[in-house]
Motif scaffolding. Sequence first.
Motif, PDB file in Angstrom:
ATOM      1  N   GLN A 240       0.840  -1.132  -0.064  1.00  0.00           N
ATOM      2  CA  GLN A 240       0.200   0.131  -0.073  1.00  0.00           C
ATOM      3  C   GLN A 240       0.731   1.250  -0.143  1.00  0.00           C
TER       4      GLN A 240
ATOM      5  N   CYS B 210       0.928   5.205   0.593  1.00  0.00           N
ATOM      6  CA  CYS B 210      -0.009   6.266   1.372  1.00  0.00           C
ATOM      7  C   CYS B 210       0.151   7.382   0.600  1.00  0.00           C
TER       8      CYS B 210
ATOM      9  N   ALA C 292      -5.024   5.414   0.347  1.00  0.00           N
ATOM     10  CA  ALA C 292      -3.856   4.790   0.085  1.00  0.00           C
ATOM     11  C   ALA C 292      -4.284   4.057  -1.229  1.00  0.00           C
TER      12      ALA C 292
ATOM     13  N   SER D 259      -2.827   0.402  -3.785  1.00  0.00           N
ATOM     14  CA  SER D 259      -2.062  -0.687  -4.070  1.00  0.00           C
ATOM     15  C   SER D 259      -0.852  -0.204  -5.169  1.00  0.00           C
TER      16      SER D 259
END
Length: 309
Positions: free
Chosen positions: A185, A187, A193, A195
């Motif tokens: 993930q 941020c 967030a 992937s």
Amino acid sequence: MTWLLQPSLVNEPFSDPGLFIDFRFGRRALLFDLGDLTPLSPRQLVRVTHAFVSHTHMDHFAGFDRLLRVCLHRTAPLHLIGPAGFANRVEHKLRAYTLNLLDEDSIDFVIVVSEFSGAGFDRVCEFRAREAFRRREMSAVHLSFEEKLRVNVWREALRRLGLPVGPWLREAKRAVRQGAPDNSQVCIRDGLAISLGDLKQYALRTARGQKIAYVVDLAYDEQNVEKVVALARDADQLFIEAPFLDVDANIAAERWHLTARQAGDIAKRAGVRRIFPFHFSARYRDRAEELTREAQEAFSVSESPELPD
């Protein structure tokens, strides 16, 4: 293809050797050798973060004074990398000046000098303007200058995903270069967030890194050729000395330099994409095209010149 790094010779081929590498989208640049730097403007020199000095013959090191003068009042450090004994030579250069205007209130300009042995850094020294460039021994650190993977951002895709441009993209690029898994993930901000896999699929594009090789003052023997071929293997651009025509190979050998034909042969063995011969001997002042042609012809054919015993 638009490369991140833009290399260009500092001088014309008969003048002091040197390569200026500008970062296309960054406020920094690299220098290979510090000969005559007159063609470079103060605006260009002040962006230099690292300078690599192959050896300290005058035509490779005399420009240190100008580089220092331009960078003296900036806050960003200047990294100098050279061979064994290089730190002593930089120290003697700095000691030659009267530095009575440098004190604890001066801009904290720092010169970091590293001696490279081929396997790593054997010595790292620091010289600070606030200490009138008194030498300090430092712990060696690893510096990497190989662009292993280029990661570009497709801004239109970010817009479609409703994601902002920001510092978080640096972390995303770093994760891609480090081979982080797709389910990692990234941020963007608190509460938001995405992937890494989704970013790679829609907004990030990767390509192999750019490779530039620079070769000067080289005797043509088997050991040297093997080292250069390994160094320059598959380089996009090879800047290589070609001081003499092959008819004067005996003079080249006596002076520990290459002929243009030998330079082209090395480039071919290394499998580089483009060759840029330079560092021509003044004896061929009106024959530059011959040197370039001889190097390019050797680069294009399969037969290699015979190595000395």
